[in-house]
Design an enzyme around this catalytic site. Structure first.
Site, PDB file in Angstrom:
ATOM      1  N   THR A  13     -41.515  23.571 -11.699  1.00 42.27           N
ATOM      2  CA  THR A  13     -41.770  22.242 -11.151  1.00 42.27           C
ATOM      3  C   THR A  13     -42.033  21.371 -12.378  1.00 42.27           C
ATOM      4  OG1 THR A  13     -44.151  22.577 -10.920  1.00 42.27           O
ATOM      5  CG2 THR A  13     -42.802  23.183  -9.028  1.00 42.27           C
ATOM      6  N   HIS A  14     -41.536  20.177 -12.342  1.00 42.09           N
ATOM      7  CA  HIS A  14     -41.592  19.293 -13.521  1.00 42.09           C
ATOM      8  C   HIS A  14     -40.885  19.926 -14.723  1.00 42.09           C
ATOM      9  CE1 HIS A  14     -44.782  17.138 -11.272  1.00 42.09           C
ATOM     10  NE2 HIS A  14     -45.170  18.360 -10.961  1.00 42.09           N
ATOM     11  N   ASN A  65      -2.656  -2.265  12.825  1.00 43.39           N
ATOM     12  CA  ASN A  65      -4.115  -2.162  12.688  1.00 43.39           C
ATOM     13  C   ASN A  65      -4.653  -0.889  13.343  1.00 43.39           C
ATOM     14  OD1 ASN A  65      -3.739  -4.614  11.542  1.00 43.39           O
ATOM     15  ND2 ASN A  65      -4.774  -5.808  13.144  1.00 43.39           N
ATOM     16  N   LYS A 117     -19.155  27.483 -31.302  1.00 43.75           N
ATOM     17  CA  LYS A 117     -19.497  26.887 -30.008  1.00 43.75           C
ATOM     18  C   LYS A 117     -18.762  27.500 -28.824  1.00 43.75           C
ATOM     19  CE  LYS A 117     -21.600  23.535 -29.200  1.00 43.75           C
ATOM     20  NZ  LYS A 117     -21.532  22.111 -29.414  1.00 43.75           N
ATOM     21  N   GLN A 168      -7.618  -2.122   3.486  1.00 44.70           N
ATOM     22  CA  GLN A 168      -6.600  -1.331   2.787  1.00 44.70           C
ATOM     23  C   GLN A 168      -7.183  -0.687   1.518  1.00 44.70           C
ATOM     24  OE1 GLN A 168      -2.394  -2.763   2.768  1.00 44.70           O
ATOM     25  NE2 GLN A 168      -2.667  -2.892   0.572  1.00 44.70           N
ATOM     26  N   SER A 179     -15.174  24.556 -29.571  1.00 46.24           N
ATOM     27  CA  SER A 179     -15.178  23.278 -30.266  1.00 46.24           C
ATOM     28  C   SER A 179     -14.128  23.336 -31.365  1.00 46.24           C
ATOM     29  CB  SER A 179     -16.569  23.051 -30.879  1.00 46.24           C
ATOM     30  OG  SER A 179     -16.472  22.139 -31.962  1.00 46.24           O
ATOM     31  N   SER A 200       0.831  -1.211   0.000  1.00 42.86           N
ATOM     32  CA  SER A 200       0.000   0.000   0.000  1.00 42.86           C
ATOM     33  C   SER A 200       0.865   1.261   0.000  1.00 42.86           C
ATOM     34  CB  SER A 200      -0.936   0.013   1.216  1.00 42.86           C
ATOM     35  OG  SER A 200      -0.220  -0.176   2.409  1.00 42.86           O
ATOM     36  N   GLU A 230     -20.214  20.827 -16.827  1.00 37.55           N
ATOM     37  CA  GLU A 230     -20.300  19.406 -17.183  1.00 37.55           C
ATOM     38  C   GLU A 230     -19.319  18.583 -16.349  1.00 37.55           C
ATOM     39  OE1 GLU A 230     -21.627  19.619 -21.846  1.00 37.55           O
ATOM     40  OE2 GLU A 230     -19.556  19.993 -21.350  1.00 37.55           O
TER      41      GLU A 230
END
Ligand code: ARG
Length: 472
Positions: free
Chosen positions: A164-165, A119, A292, A331, A286, A29, A299
């Protein structure tokens, strides 16, 4: 048998055969727990003090040991890759520190492991790491919340539709919308603070599983490391990773909030909405389509939040079904925690500046908030204030909306005669009750979008955020 190789390990005594070379590399590790060096050194110094108090080290030996540990930390530097490359034989951070300490102060170093086990060490190191990460995250969240509050203050009485929706619902203040995210962030901060309180106990002295074999005063190490006290049960302490699970769950929830914010901004920046012009400093173009400007930042925020949710899921799946106490599976819990902490820190290091740079198109927002019968609920409220039962008022206004839809007019363009044809409860004062201002201000309750309420909510949010900066 490979005497030399085996004797360099922390556990080689009972082994006769060397490890399979591939397995040996695969199970190490150190390549990732190297970043626990500062925590390992701090916990080792605390343990050294505890065993000195128990009579294992003299005062002089303790001073040498502590000095040696400081030297190990200083010499290792901060280039983790270089540190890992410098010690290909180190199995993990515990092994590495013991080897380096032996180089620094000789065989006295081998006394450090008296009365302790890896431990409890890894459990302690991870608690120290998570505690710091909680503080860094909470600080970043506070900075983001303050940026949102600033933006909300600048927005003044600007309006937008609420949805809403994802259908236009009622007008709200832009500040009210931004404060919705502040509310989420404040819960995120509170969740982190709560988990911090729960996890701030010290596993040192728990031994491998059953408790240290030395009459250690466990309060010493706990105090040295800023814990509120020792953990109450050695079996739990050496195998408990709730604090990692909770931390990643806190970050996952935070990630969900960040992702919702990112999603809204992504949608609102489309030509279809046109509510905001994405800051060029946080967008890209782009390579193919010259016109663009892409919302890469928002994102990526959505994408990063997936990693946070993933870390929490890994921890939950890792823990379920593990018998008490320590198992090597544990671990595997480290890397998701490191990744989640890094992802959160990276995200929060940009979010406040991005938030501050947002420029809204308040004209577009207002147009969207004042077309499409967003004052219908205020209209129904007007009728119910005039004694019409709300259910009935709802139906009458629904009929008025139908009338408007058929003739391409908003409610305020319907004549009083037309309205009174639907209900006698309509009066001349109806038009004043459905203006944009009235539509906002009729939500005059705690948490509502009435202008006076939002002003108060803003001031209160600012106050709470300033206060929490002082207390943590
Ligand atoms: N590298 C180990 C881990 O992260 C340290 C604890 C090892 N303990 C053991 N019994 N093998 O879990």
């Amino acid at each position: 048998m490979n005497g030399n190789q085996q004797s360099a390990k922390m556990w080689a005594g009972r082994f006769r055969e060397p490890l399979n070379a591939t397995f040996e590399q695969w199970q190490r590790s150190f390549p990732f727990d190297v970043r626990l060096l500062a925590q390992e050194v701090a916990a080792s110094k605390a343990h050294a003090k505890a065993i000195a108090a128990a009579g294992i080290l003299t005062e002089a030996e303790l001073a040498t040991m502590v000095g040696g540990l400081d030297e190990v930390l200083a010499l290792s530097g901060t280039d983790w890759h270089a540190t890992v490359a410098s010690a290909p034989e180190a199995e993990d951070i515990h092994h590495f520190v013991e080897m380096q300490l032996t180089k620094a102060i000789g065989t006295l170093a081998l006394k450090l492991h008296t009365g302790r086990s890896r431990n409890e060490q890894i459990a302690t190191d991870m608690r120290l790491f998570v505690r710091d990460a909680i503080d860094v995250t909470a600080k970043g969240l506070r900075a983001w919340a303050l940026a949102l509050v600033e933006l909300a203050e600048q927005a003044g009485d600007a309006v937008m539709p609420s949805y809403t929706h994802l259908q236009r619902a009622e007008p709200v203040l832009v500040a009210h919308w931004l404060l919705a995210y502040v509310a989420m962030i404040e819960r995120d901060i509170a969740r982190l603070a709560d988990s911090r309180r729960r996890m701030n106990f010290c596993p040192l002295g728990s031994g491998a599983v059953a408790g240290a074999t030395l009459a250690l005063d466990r309060a010493i190490a706990a105090r040295e490391l800023g814990f509120d006290g020792p953990t109450p049960n050695s079996m739990d302490a050496t195998s408990d990773r709730d604090f990692m699970l909770e931390f990643t769950q806190c970050l996952a929830t935070m990630g969900v909030h960040i992702s919702r914010f990112a999603e809204e901004l992504t949608i609102y920046s489309t030509a279809e909405f046109g509510f905001l012009d994405l800051p060029e400093a946080f967008s890209t173009g782009s390579s193919a389509m010259p016109q663009k400007k892409n919302p890469d930042f928002t994102e990526l925020l959505r994408g990063k939040s997936a990693r946070l949710v993933g870390a929490a899921t890994t921890l939950a799946v890792l823990m379920k079904g593990l018998p008490l106490a320590y198992n090597k599976d544990l671990q595997e819990g480290q890397e998701p925690v490191f990744d989640a902490a890094d992802t959160a820190a990276g995200t929060l290091s940009i979010l406040p500046a991005f938030t501050r740079s947002l420029k809204f198109n308040f004209v577009r927002m207002k147009t969207a908030a004042t077309t499409g019968y967003l004052n219908a609920m205020a209209a129904a409220t007007y009728l119910s204030n005039n004694g019409v039962p709300f259910r009935k008022a709802h139906e009458i206004v629904g009929n008025a909306v139908r009338l408007g839809l058929e003739s391409g007019r908003e409610l305020d363009a319907l004549s009083l005669a037309e309205l009174q044809g639907l209900s006698e409860a309509f009066g001349e004062d109806f038009y004043a009750a459905i203006t944009l201002e009235a539509t906002l201000d009729c939500h005059d309750v705690i948490g509502g979008t009435a202008r006076v309420r939002v002003r108060t909510a803003l001031a209160e949010a600012r106050g709470r955020l300033a206060e929490s900066a002082v207390t943590s």
